[in-house]
Design a protein around this motif. Structure first.
Motif, PDB file in Angstrom:
ATOM      1  N   TYR A 104      -7.558  -2.291  10.044  1.00  0.00           N
ATOM      2  CA  TYR A 104      -6.927  -3.602  10.203  1.00  0.00           C
ATOM      3  C   TYR A 104      -7.140  -4.134  11.614  1.00  0.00           C
ATOM      4  O   TYR A 104      -7.293  -3.353  12.575  1.00  0.00           O
ATOM      5  N   ARG A 106      -5.694  -7.020  14.712  1.00  0.00           N
ATOM      6  CA  ARG A 106      -4.394  -7.259  15.328  1.00  0.00           C
ATOM      7  C   ARG A 106      -3.577  -8.330  14.597  1.00  0.00           C
ATOM      8  O   ARG A 106      -2.405  -8.526  14.889  1.00  0.00           O
ATOM      9  N   ASN A 107      -4.211  -8.997  13.664  1.00  0.00           N
ATOM     10  CA  ASN A 107      -3.476  -9.942  12.810  1.00  0.00           C
ATOM     11  C   ASN A 107      -3.040  -9.268  11.512  1.00  0.00           C
ATOM     12  O   ASN A 107      -2.521  -9.922  10.611  1.00  0.00           O
ATOM     13  N   PHE A 108      -3.317  -7.964  11.413  1.00  0.00           N
ATOM     14  CA  PHE A 108      -2.937  -7.137  10.270  1.00  0.00           C
ATOM     15  C   PHE A 108      -3.696  -7.548   8.999  1.00  0.00           C
ATOM     16  O   PHE A 108      -3.192  -7.390   7.884  1.00  0.00           O
ATOM     17  N   ASP A 109      -4.900  -8.069   9.206  1.00  0.00           N
ATOM     18  CA  ASP A 109      -5.824  -8.326   8.102  1.00  0.00           C
ATOM     19  C   ASP A 109      -6.868  -7.216   8.085  1.00  0.00           C
ATOM     20  O   ASP A 109      -7.140  -6.573   9.118  1.00  0.00           O
ATOM     21  N   LYS A 164       1.651  -6.871   5.343  1.00  0.00           N
ATOM     22  CA  LYS A 164       1.501  -7.032   6.787  1.00  0.00           C
ATOM     23  C   LYS A 164       2.654  -6.414   7.569  1.00  0.00           C
ATOM     24  O   LYS A 164       2.456  -5.875   8.670  1.00  0.00           O
ATOM     25  N   VAL A 167       1.876  -2.712   7.682  1.00  0.00           N
ATOM     26  CA  VAL A 167       0.765  -2.440   8.599  1.00  0.00           C
ATOM     27  C   VAL A 167       1.225  -2.570  10.044  1.00  0.00           C
ATOM     28  O   VAL A 167       0.890  -1.746  10.906  1.00  0.00           O
ATOM     29  N   GLU A 168       2.023  -3.588  10.329  1.00  0.00           N
ATOM     30  CA  GLU A 168       2.516  -3.803  11.686  1.00  0.00           C
ATOM     31  C   GLU A 168       3.358  -2.623  12.164  1.00  0.00           C
ATOM     32  O   GLU A 168       3.233  -2.174  13.309  1.00  0.00           O
ATOM     33  N   GLN A 170       3.071   0.425  11.132  1.00  0.00           N
ATOM     34  CA  GLN A 170       2.195   1.585  11.293  1.00  0.00           C
ATOM     35  C   GLN A 170       1.384   1.510  12.581  1.00  0.00           C
ATOM     36  O   GLN A 170       1.019   2.536  13.165  1.00  0.00           O
ATOM     37  N   PHE A 171       1.123   0.293  13.050  1.00  0.00           N
ATOM     38  CA  PHE A 171       0.356   0.111  14.277  1.00  0.00           C
ATOM     39  C   PHE A 171       1.065   0.725  15.480  1.00  0.00           C
ATOM     40  O   PHE A 171       0.432   1.029  16.506  1.00  0.00           O
ATOM     41  N   TYR A 176      -2.539   6.170  14.880  1.00  0.00           N
ATOM     42  CA  TYR A 176      -2.845   5.378  13.689  1.00  0.00           C
ATOM     43  C   TYR A 176      -4.357   5.268  13.478  1.00  0.00           C
ATOM     44  O   TYR A 176      -5.098   4.895  14.381  1.00  0.00           O
ATOM     45  N   HIS A 356      -7.533  -9.348   1.125  1.00  0.00           N
ATOM     46  CA  HIS A 356      -6.769  -9.234   2.364  1.00  0.00           C
ATOM     47  C   HIS A 356      -7.697  -9.165   3.577  1.00  0.00           C
ATOM     48  O   HIS A 356      -7.262  -8.788   4.668  1.00  0.00           O
TER      49      HIS A 356
END
Length: 386
Positions: A104, A106-109, A164, A167-168, A170-171, A176, A356
């Motif tokens: 992913y 930094r925009n979680f895409d 998202k 994912v955020e 998990q970052f 990670y 995504h």
């Protein structure tokens, strides 16, 4: 007739290992590795599954612009969407499953999709909803001789969840490494059984027949022999004689005449007891039995490999190159039908993941796969050769 449940062999045993926190795939945790080795040793299994793989891939995506789009890139090179399709098809043909590591931005895409060997993937502990939040990737579950086994080196990775917010969160983990997405074409068990699981014994039988024939030919004799000889004067003479026998008997022998020192009587007659004598032990081997075995196991393997028509992997008698154009075209149509569900599953899998994606060339695209079609061979005059 009643058959007790315990009399029926379990095709694969999956158990949770409390020490590693991993669901073992097989009692030795190497079921997919074992399957691949058996396939690679069976000419029919390998040919059939490679052909199945080519039908899964087809002619690539119907939207040709997708084939060359880069879906992943690192120091080892670039992965195109077509390469991704190829690797997914390869793994499904062997294991009815495939795995991809998802990265992913930094925009979680989704920024990258990397295919990984399904044989390297294992599920982690499940929660109360029967969901495994983590998976594990490791390249030595089967304890390869050339590598040191250490389950602690297995990469722990989050299971695929494109939400998202998830994912955020998990970052925030310094370790990670993205997520792992798994495609299974059989959800009956934790791990899918190989498509040819029911005929693994047949594939192994084919390999053993091949090995037996090779062994008999390399040793030079189909019959067995007992060699009687007089006592050697020393160990050096014995070793030298053994070496000469090996060179004489093997399929790669470099001598057709074996010279041996012996004694003769006054009339020039060979005194047998002065040298050595061979006693032949005939083997009752019926090569017709092997013909029957080879035919039956090959037929079983083809049926397991999505019922592949034999004409697609075996030369047929009675026509140019052994196969007529009409028969091949019909075989293509039949096998395209047999493998349509696999192509559809791959299409849906890729469409969901790339919905995504941060890449506009991939996001919300259709990943339909173009079927293979039979293209007749042209002779030198340009005429169709059937």
């Amino acid at each position: 007739m009643k058959v007790a449940l315990n009399e029926i062999q379990r095709r694969n045993v999956v158990k949770y290992d409390k020490v590693t926190g991993i669901f073992n795939n097989g009692l030795d945790n190497a079921y997919p590795q074992r399957v691949e080795r058996i396939i690679n040793n069976s000419v029919t299994a390998k040919a059939a599954l490679n052909k199945a793989m080519s039908f899964f891939i087809g002619q690539g995506f119907e939207d040709k612009t997708l084939n060359d789009v880069i879906v992943y890139e690192d120091v080892n090179g670039k992965v195109t969407a077509y390469k991704l399709l190829t690797e997914i098809a390869r793994n499904i043909s062997r294991h009815l499953g495939a795995a991809c590591q998802i990265q992913y931005d930094r925009n979680f895409d989704i920024a990258g999709v990397k295919p990984v060997p399904f044989r390297n993937f294992r599920y982690g502990k499940k929660d109360s909803y029967e969901y495994s939040g983590f998976g594990f990737l490791y390249n030595n579950w089967d304890r390869k001789i050339e590598l040191k086994y250490d389950a602690k080196k297995a990469q722990k990775i989050h299971m695929y969840n494109p939400n998202k917010a998830v994912v955020e969160s998990q970052f925030k983990d310094e370790k990670y490494t993205g997520q792992i997405s798994v495609l299974k074409l059989d959800d009956e068990f934790i791990y899918p059984l190989s498509q040819i699981d029911a005929v693994l014994e047949d594939a192994d039988t084919e390999a053993q027949i091949k090995a037996f024939k090779n062994g008999e030919l390399r040793k030079g004799f189909f019959a067995k022999y007992i060699l009687y000889h007089t006592r050697f004067n020393n160990e050096g003479e014995q070793l030298d004689f053994k070496e000469k026998i090996k060179r004489f008997e093997s399929g790669e022998h470099d001598a057709s005449v074996l010279m041996a020192e012996a004694e003769f009587d006054d009339d020039g007659n060979f005194i047998k007891s002065s040298a050595f004598q061979l006693q032949k032990i005939e083997q009752n081997i019926n090569d017709k039995i092997f013909e029957s075995y080879e035919h039956s196991v090959a037929n079983n393997i083809r049926k397991a490999a999505w019922n592949i028509p034999s004409i697609l992997i075996e030369q047929q008698d009675g026509a140019l190159f052994g196969s007529s154009g009409e028969a091949l075209k019909a075989a293509f149509d039949i096998y395209n039908s047999e493998t349509q569900n696999v192509r559809s599953a791959i299409t849906q899998y890729l469409k969901e993941i790339f919905s995504h994606s941060a890449n506009s060339e991939l996001k919300n695209k259709e990943f339909n796969i173009k079927k293979l079609t039979y293209e007749p061979t042209l002779d030198n005059s340009g005429a169709t050769a059937d």
